[in-house]
Design a protein around this motif. Structure first.
Motif, PDB file in Angstrom:
ATOM      1  N   ARG A  76     -35.720 -23.112  27.177  1.00 11.23           N
ATOM      2  CA  ARG A  76     -36.864 -22.907  27.430  1.00 11.23           C
ATOM      3  C   ARG A  76     -37.556 -23.952  27.037  1.00 11.23           C
ATOM      4  O   ARG A  76     -39.567 -24.024  26.769  1.00 11.23           O
ATOM      5  CB  ARG A  76     -38.083 -21.171  27.529  1.00 11.23           C
ATOM      6  CG  ARG A  76     -38.022 -21.244  25.865  1.00 11.23           C
ATOM      7  CD  ARG A  76     -38.932 -20.006  25.686  1.00 11.23           C
ATOM      8  NE  ARG A  76     -39.198 -18.578  24.663  1.00 11.23           N
ATOM      9  CZ  ARG A  76     -39.826 -18.145  24.926  1.00 11.23           C
ATOM     10  NH1 ARG A  76     -40.410 -17.505  25.175  1.00 11.23           N
ATOM     11  NH2 ARG A  76     -39.978 -18.019  22.821  1.00 11.23           N
TER      12      ARG A  76
ATOM     13  N   HIS B 273     -37.784 -14.173  32.179  1.00 11.93           N
ATOM     14  CA  HIS B 273     -38.518 -13.791  31.385  1.00 11.93           C
ATOM     15  C   HIS B 273     -39.867 -13.117  32.001  1.00 11.93           C
ATOM     16  O   HIS B 273     -41.044 -13.840  32.018  1.00 11.93           O
ATOM     17  CB  HIS B 273     -38.773 -13.844  30.182  1.00 11.93           C
ATOM     18  CG  HIS B 273     -39.277 -13.358  29.042  1.00 11.93           C
ATOM     19  ND1 HIS B 273     -40.704 -12.562  29.261  1.00 11.93           N
ATOM     20  CD2 HIS B 273     -39.305 -12.968  27.830  1.00 11.93           C
ATOM     21  CE1 HIS B 273     -41.000 -12.020  28.148  1.00 11.93           C
ATOM     22  NE2 HIS B 273     -40.097 -12.045  27.355  1.00 11.93           N
TER      23      HIS B 273
ATOM     24  N   ASP C 258     -41.312  -1.700  25.098  1.00 12.59           N
ATOM     25  CA  ASP C 258     -40.109  -2.872  25.046  1.00 12.59           C
ATOM     26  C   ASP C 258     -38.535  -2.689  24.688  1.00 12.59           C
ATOM     27  O   ASP C 258     -37.943  -1.889  24.229  1.00 12.59           O
ATOM     28  CB  ASP C 258     -40.178  -3.603  23.773  1.00 12.59           C
ATOM     29  CG  ASP C 258     -39.711  -4.921  23.384  1.00 12.59           C
ATOM     30  OD1 ASP C 258     -38.990  -5.404  23.950  1.00 12.59           O
ATOM     31  OD2 ASP C 258     -39.549  -5.882  22.478  1.00 12.59           O
TER      32      ASP C 258
ATOM     33  N   LYS D  66     -49.725  -6.158  19.190  1.00  9.73           N
ATOM     34  CA  LYS D  66     -49.000  -7.382  18.822  1.00  9.73           C
ATOM     35  C   LYS D  66     -49.352  -8.794  19.539  1.00  9.73           C
ATOM     36  O   LYS D  66     -49.532 -10.124  19.760  1.00  9.73           O
ATOM     37  CB  LYS D  66     -47.693  -7.152  20.106  1.00  9.73           C
ATOM     38  CG  LYS D  66     -46.280  -7.772  19.630  1.00  9.73           C
ATOM     39  CD  LYS D  66     -44.748  -7.473  19.992  1.00  9.73           C
ATOM     40  CE  LYS D  66     -44.508  -8.782  19.657  1.00  9.73           C
ATOM     41  NZ  LYS D  66     -42.724  -8.149  20.569  1.00  9.73           N
TER      42      LYS D  66
ATOM     43  N   GLU E  34     -38.023  -8.387  33.871  1.00 13.95           N
ATOM     44  CA  GLU E  34     -36.956  -9.681  32.912  1.00 13.95           C
ATOM     45  C   GLU E  34     -35.829  -8.989  33.652  1.00 13.95           C
ATOM     46  O   GLU E  34     -35.456  -7.982  33.565  1.00 13.95           O
ATOM     47  CB  GLU E  34     -37.145  -9.502  31.809  1.00 13.95           C
ATOM     48  CG  GLU E  34     -38.368 -10.067  31.155  1.00 13.95           C
ATOM     49  CD  GLU E  34     -38.253  -9.885  29.758  1.00 13.95           C
ATOM     50  OE1 GLU E  34     -37.662 -10.404  29.097  1.00 13.95           O
ATOM     51  OE2 GLU E  34     -39.806  -9.581  28.615  1.00 13.95           O
TER      52      GLU E  34
HETATM   53  C1  BG6 Z   1     -39.822  -9.937  25.379  1.00 18.84           C
HETATM   54  C2  BG6 Z   1     -38.874  -9.023  24.387  1.00 18.84           C
HETATM   55  O1  BG6 Z   1     -38.608 -10.193  26.237  1.00 18.84           O
HETATM   56  O2  BG6 Z   1     -40.391 -10.688  24.947  1.00 18.84           O
HETATM   57  C3  BG6 Z   1     -40.238  -8.754  22.971  1.00 18.84           C
HETATM   58  O3  BG6 Z   1     -38.504  -7.877  24.322  1.00 18.84           O
HETATM   59  C4  BG6 Z   1     -40.467 -10.259  22.577  1.00 18.84           C
HETATM   60  O4  BG6 Z   1     -39.577  -8.255  21.959  1.00 18.84           O
HETATM   61  C5  BG6 Z   1     -41.091 -11.099  23.918  1.00 18.84           C
HETATM   62  O5  BG6 Z   1     -41.235  -9.925  21.786  1.00 18.84           O
HETATM   63  C6  BG6 Z   1     -42.379 -12.100  23.937  1.00 18.84           C
HETATM   64  O6  BG6 Z   1     -41.194 -13.693  23.141  1.00 18.84           O
HETATM   65  P1  BG6 Z   1     -41.396 -14.530  22.892  1.00 18.84           P
HETATM   66  O7  BG6 Z   1     -40.547 -14.886  22.120  1.00 18.84           O
HETATM   67  O8  BG6 Z   1     -41.986 -15.185  24.367  1.00 18.84           O
HETATM   68  O9  BG6 Z   1     -43.423 -13.957  21.589  1.00 18.84           O
END
Ligand code: BG6
Length: 294
Positions: free
Chosen positions: A98, A162, A207, A247, A266
């Motif tokens: 990514r 995702h 999560d 978060k 996802e």
């Molecule tokens: C999700 C995970 O898929 O992605 C989470 O299960 C994570 O734990 C989230 O916080 C976002 O990740 P990132 O690296 O894009 O901040």
């Protein structure tokens, strides 16, 4: 721009343009199939809007658009590992795909939709995995990640599409399709938990990595008057995520008040669902996102 397009003819429905942060993206505008945007950075789909409808994918207004950062929203491709990988010791988070510029390799249009194809070149230090990604903007949004082991030994990897879905208010939606399935709670202990409830409802940070499921998942969103279906193939995991307030607040690229407007569903192969490919072998994982009134 010419370098990106060498040998590739764009149909009238597709344009190449520069987006925020000077990142190149392809825009699709089609009378029958609606509009979409895909950045070469991450081969990242950031938007899809069916004709006359509302955006289906969520994109943070605080997202970074930088060559060294992931875009927050749309469909990040997590590859060749998920999070910190199986032993939680790998960087960058969710793999390097990514963060890289993918190469545009084909653009076509037919009765089923407009298809954009991208390839991720193997760089020094990478796993010897060639990835190709196809995005079809049609009646549905179709995405397919194909991975080939170009090396001489077996290679294991993780992957996730995702997908950030836009919802009216995550506290009012129900996620259907995972009743009775087992999940690893990334906020809980290491043992899998069985989902006893018919549907998932959200009242706190969530999560979860669902295991051994090939079910299509429906996000029922009465507030928006629609149901979004994510159907898939070549995938044994489904990750469901919402960061909730604290978060979201801790993430620089996520607005403090944006978390109610999204949920991630996802399509994935991670942890015990990781894929191992023999030399020359190929694996394809697909997701198909559809919207209906409801
Ligand atoms: C999700 C995970 O898929 O992605 C989470 O299960 C994570 O734990 C989230 O916080 C976002 O990740 P990132 O690296 O894009 O901040």
């Amino acid at each position: 721009m010419r370098r990106v397009l060498r040998g590739i003819d764009l149909p009238a429905s597709v344009r190449l343009e520069t987006g925020p942060g000077d990142l190149l993206r392809l825009g699709v505008d089609h009378e029958r199939f609606g509009s979409a945007e895909v950045y070469l950075h991450g081969a990242h789909v950031t938007g899809w809007t069916p004709p006359g409808g509302a955006p289906v994918l969520w994109l943070s207004a605080q997202s970074h658009f930088r060559s060294d950062a992931a875009i927050r929203g749309g469909i990040p491709i997590c590859f060749p590992w998920f999070g910190g990988g199986p032993a939680d010791d790998q960087k960058p988070s969710h793999g390097y795909a990514r963060l890289r510029d993918w190469r545009l390799v084909a653009v076509s249009e037919d009765a089923d939709g407009v298809t954009l194809a991208f390839a991720l070149p193997v760089d020094d230090g990478d796993l010897p995995l060639e990835a190709t990604y196809r995005v079809t903007v049609g009646e549905a949004l179709g995405v397919a990640l194909e991975v080939r082991n170009a090396g001489e030994e077996a290679v294991a990897f993780e992957e996730a599409l995702h997908t950030y879905l836009a919802v009216s208010d995550v506290r009012q939606v129900a996620v259907e399709g995972l009743d009775g399935a087992r999940y690893l709670d990334r906020l809980g202990g290491p043992e899998p938990v069985v989902q006893e409830e018919d549907v998932i409802r959200f009242a706190a940070e969530t999560d979860r990595i669902y295991v051994e499921t090939d079910a299509a998942v429906v996000v029922s969103d009465p507030g928006a008057g629609r149901r979004i279906t994510v159907a898939k193939s070549g995938s044994s995991n489904t990750v469901v995520w919402n960061p909730w307030a604290d978060k979201a607040h801790a993430m620089a690229d996520f607005g403090d008040d944006e978390w109610p407007g999204m949920v991630c569903v996802e399509t994935a192969n991670v942890r015990t669902g990781a894929i191992t490919l023999a030399p020359g072998e190929t694996h394809v994982m697909t997701a198909r996102i559809e919207v209906a009134a409801g």
